[in-house]
Design an enzyme around this catalytic site. Structure first.
Site, short mmCIF file in Angstrom:
data_model
loop_
_atom_site.label_atom_id
_atom_site.label_comp_id
_atom_site.label_asym_id
_atom_site.label_seq_id
_atom_site.Cartn_x
_atom_site.Cartn_y
_atom_site.Cartn_z
N GLU A 144 0.76 -1.21 0.11
CA GLU A 144 0.08 -0.06 0.15
C GLU A 144 0.84 1.31 0.11
O GLU A 144 0.96 1.85 0.89
CB GLU A 144 -0.92 0.01 1.23
N GLU A 153 4.64 8.30 -3.69
CA GLU A 153 5.14 7.83 -2.36
C GLU A 153 6.28 7.08 -2.74
O GLU A 153 6.88 6.19 -1.96
CB GLU A 153 4.32 7.12 -1.61
#
Length: 623
Positions: A144, A153
Site C-alpha cells: 500500500e 510515494e
C-alpha cells in the site's frame, strides 16, 4: 540533543527557528499522519482482505508455500490478513521507526509473532539469503504505497527493486493492477488557482507581467476532495479517458514514460484542467476493485466510500487552449518515478515530446494555489479597494508588509502619496529589502506610515483522528496509543489547518469571536488570554471546533478567511475556498442537545514571542 524547527511567525511572516525536543519531528509526523484514516477506510480494508485471500489460494493451489512480502506495512494489518488467510510466513517492511515499533507490538498482541517478521528498513535495503533479512524470496507481494497521484510515494522504484531482488518470478501481487483515468474540462474556479488573471481597479486593467503570463506554472498535483466540486461548476470537454494501466505482478519500470489517449471533443470551451483518479484491481480478473472515482460518478451517491488519505487529482495545463466541439484531440500523460503531468495536442498538429513543465516566473514558487485563487477573487479585491478608498488621503504614506500582495498597487492607483513595497510599478513604489521588524524611519524617508483600520478576529473529517481499536478483527490499539502520545506532546492543544470547503459540516453553535487583535497597536509582549462559553443551539454530535480570522478593514468592510456568509437555519456552512481553517479535534464527540442546556467552553492563550495560540475546548452544562 535538541532539534531546531522552522516555524512561520504569523505577525511578521518571517521564518523563525525554534528549539524543540529531538523527538518533536516524529511527534508531529505521527500526530498528523493518515494511519487512522486508512484503518477506518472499510472499503479499502475489505477489498485488500479479499484480494489477499484470493492470492494465497492461488499460490496454495499451485502446491507452493505462501511467502509474503508486505512493503510499507504500517500497523502490520495487511500482513496479519495474509497470515489469517493461510500464508506460511510474512516479511513486513516498514522504514518509519516509530511505526515499525508499533507494528511489532500489534503483531505480538494479535498472536502472529511466529509468522510475521517486522523489518525496520527501506525495502531497497532489505537483503535475502543466509543471514539476511529474508531467508528466501517471496511469492506474494502486498503493498500500500499509493498516494492520491498513485506513484507519489515512490511506488515505482519500490516495485522495480522488489521484482529484481526480493520476489520470485511469476509472483502474485495485491493489488494486481492500477489504472489511471483523466478528463479534460473547462473549470474557471479551479483555473483561478493556476494563473494570475487581469484585475480591474478604478478603471485600470492590471495585466500580469509577461513572465507570469508565459509561465507554465507549478507542475505538482493539486489533490482535493473532487466530490465537493459540483459537476455544474465545470464543462467536460472530453469523455473519461483511460490513460494507462500497470500490473504489479510483473516487473515494473521507474523510467519516464508517456501515454496518450485520442478523443473527439464533446463540447466547446477553454481546455484548462485535467481531473484524474485511479482504480486498483485486487485480483487478475478485476472482480475486486477499489476506486477513487468522485461521488458524482456513482449511480447511487450513498455508496460512495469517504476517505481522506486518498483523494482525487487536479492537474493544470501549461496554458489555456481553445477546443471546439468535434475537434480531434490527444491527451497525453507523462510520468517520472514520482509524479504525473498532462499535455494536450490537436491531432492535426505535429506531435512533440512534452517535457515536465516548471515555473519560470517565480510566482508559483512563492504563492500557493489557493493564494492565486485569493488574488483572482474579484469580491475580495472589491472589499480591499473599498476599504483603501475610504481611508486614503492625498498625503497618505503606505507600507505594504505581505507575501506579494497587490494592495500597494491598489493604494498607488487610488492616490496614495507614497507606497513602499516590492513590485513592478517603477517610480511609484519603492522597494525595501529589509525584514519588517528592522524597518526604521530612515527607510521611509523620514516619513511616518499613516495608520488606519483596526483588525478584528473573530464526521467525516474527525475520523482521521478517531481511535481505531480494532480493524477487520485485529487489535490495533498500540497504534492508537502511539498517536495519542504524539498528540499529547503538542498537537492536542493546537488547531490543524484544513480546507473545510472540501469537508461538509454542520454548525452546532453560532459563530463567536474568541480573541481580538488590534493592528493599530504594538504587538503585546505578554501573552493574551481569552476564556468563555458559547451555547450549543443545534442538536448533534460535536467533533471539534473551527477557528478562522475575520479582518475588519473598516467599520463597514470585513474580509473573512472562514465563513463566507451566514450559517443556514439547518447549520449548513459555506467556507472560503482560498484559505484553510484551523480545526481543533475533540478527543471524543460531545453531545449537543441543541436547547442551550450545554455549551462549548474555551480557553485560548496567544504567545506573541513564538506566534502560537494554545487552546483548550470542552463541553459543559449550563444548568
Amino acid at each position: 540533543m535538541k532539534t531546531f524547527c522552522g516555524r512561520a511567525n504569523p505577525t511578521t511572516g518571517a521564518l523563525d527557528w525554534v528549539e524543540e525536543s529531538e523527538e518533536y519531528d516524529y511527534h508531529q509526523e505521527i500526530a498528523r499522519s493518515c494511519y487512522a484514516d486508512m484503518l477506518h477506510d472499510k472499503d479499502r480494508n475489505e477489498k485488500y482482505y479479499r484480494g489477499i485471500r484470493a492470492a494465497v489460494e492461488r499460490v496454495k493451489a499451485r502446491g507452493e508455500q505462501a511467502v509474503v512480502l508486505d512493503i510499507g506495512t504500517g500497523t502490520g494489518l495487511l500482513s496479519m490478513m495474509a497470515v489469517s488467510a493461510g500464508a506460511d510466513y510474512c516479511y513486513a517492511v516498514e522504514v518509519f521507526r516509530p511505526m515499525a515499533e508499533a507494528a511489532v507490538c500489534i503483531v505480538e498482541r494479535n498472536g502472529f509473532s511466529n509468522k510475521i517478521k517486522v523489518i525496520n528498513k527501506h525495502s531497497t535495503e532489505v537483503t535475502v539469503g543466509l543471514g539476511g533479512d529474508m531467508e528466501t524470496r517471496a511469492n506474494i507481494l502486498i503493498t500500500e504505497l499509493f498516494d492520491t497521484e498513485l506513484i507519489g510515494e515512490g511506488a515505482l522504484p519500490s516495485y522495480e527493486h522488489a521484482h529484481l531482488h526480493l520476489m520470485q518470478e511469476g509472483c502474485e501481487a495485491v493489488p494486481h493492477r492500477a489504472t489511471v483515468y483523466a478528463q479534460l474540462v473547462q473549470a474557471d474556479q479551479l483555473w483561478s488557482w493556476a494563473q494570475l488573471q487581469p484585475i480591474e481597479v478604478t478603471g485600470f486593467k492590471l495585466l500580469p507581467p509577461p513572465a507570469v503570463r508565459r509561465c507554465a506554472g507549478a507542475p505538482s498535483v493539486c489533490d482535493i476532495q473532487l466530490s465537493q466540486v459540483p459537476p455544474e461548476s465545470f464543462t467536460p470537454l472530453s469523455p473519461l479517458c483511460t490513460m494507462f494501466s500497470m500490473e504489479f505482478s510483473k516487473p515494473v519500470s521507474s523510467t519516464p514514460q508517456s501515454h496518450s489517449c485520442r478523443f473527439v471533443a464533446q463540447a466547446s470551451g477553454q481546455a484548462q484542467v485535467v481531473l484524474s483518479w485511479w482504480d486498483i484491481d485486487m485480483d487478475p480478473k478485476g472482480t475486486i476493485v477499489c476506486t477513487l472515482a468522485p461521488r458524482w460518478t456513482y449511480d447511487n451517491p450513498r455508496c460512495y466510500p469517504w476517505r481522506d488519505h486518498w483523494m482525487q487529482s487536479v492537474y493544470f495545463l501549461p496554458a489555456e487552449e481553445r477546443v471546439m466541439e468535434g475537434d480531434e484531440c490527444s491527451l497525453t500523460v507523462s510520468h517520472d518515478d514520482y509524479s504525473l503531468w498532462f499535455s494536450l495536442q490537436q491531432i492535426s498538429e505535429k506531435e512533440a515530446v512534452v517535457s515536465r513543465p516548471y515555473c519560470t516566473c517565480q510566482a508559483h514558487l512563492v504563492w500557493t494555489r489557493p493564494r492565486f485563487g485569493e488574488l483572482n477573487d474579484t469580491q475580495r479585491t472589491d472589499c480591499y479597494v473599498r476599504a483603501l478608498r475610504s481611508v486614503l488621503k492625498a498625503d497618505s504614506v503606505c507600507l505594504g508588509v505581505s507575501d506579494g500582495s497587490l494592495l500597494p498597487i491598489f493604494a498607488h492607483l487610488l492616490g496614495a502619496n507614497k507606497v513602499l513595497e516590492a513590485n513592478s510599478l517603477k517610480g511609484a513604489l519603492q522597494v525595501l529589502l529589509v525584514r519588517p521588524e528592522q524597518l526604521t524611519t530612515d527607510d521611509l524617508g523620514g516619513q511616518q506610515v499613516t495608520p488606519d483600520g483596526p483588525g478584528q478576529a473573530a464526521s467525516d473529517l474527525w475520523r482521521i483522528r478517531a481511535p481505531c481499536g480494532t480493524c477487520q478483527g485485529f487489535d490495533v490499539r498500540p497504534m492508537d496509543k502511539m498517536i495519542q502520545q504524539s498528540l499529547d506532546f503538542r498537537e492536542s492543544r493546537e488547531a490543524e489547518p484544513h480546507a473545510l470547503w472540501e469537508y461538509p459540516c454542520r454548525a452546532l453553535t453560532p459563530p463567536y469571536p474568541v480573541m481580538t487583535f488590534d493592528f493599530t497597536q504594538l504587538v503585546p509582549e505578554e501573552p493574551l488570554n481569552s476564556e468563555g462559553t458559547v451555547p450549543f443551539i443545534r442538536s448533534g454530535l460535536c467533533h471539534g471546533v473551527v477557528l478562522w480570522m475575520e479582518y475588519q478593514l473598516t467599520d463597514h468592510v470585513t474580509v473573512s478567511t472562514g465563513l463566507m456568509g451566514p450559517v443556514t437555519e439547518q447549520g449548513t456552512c459555506h467556507w472560503s475556498p482560498h484559505r484553510k481553517q484551523g480545526v481543533y479535534f475533540s478527543p471524543s464527540p460531545w453531545d449537543s442537545p441543541g436547547d442551550s442546556r450545554a455549551a462549548l467552553s474555551y480557553s485560548l492563550t496567544f504567545e506573541p514571542s513564538v506566534g502560537d495560540i494554545r487552546m483548550d475546548f470542552c463541553s459543559t452544562s449550563t444548568l
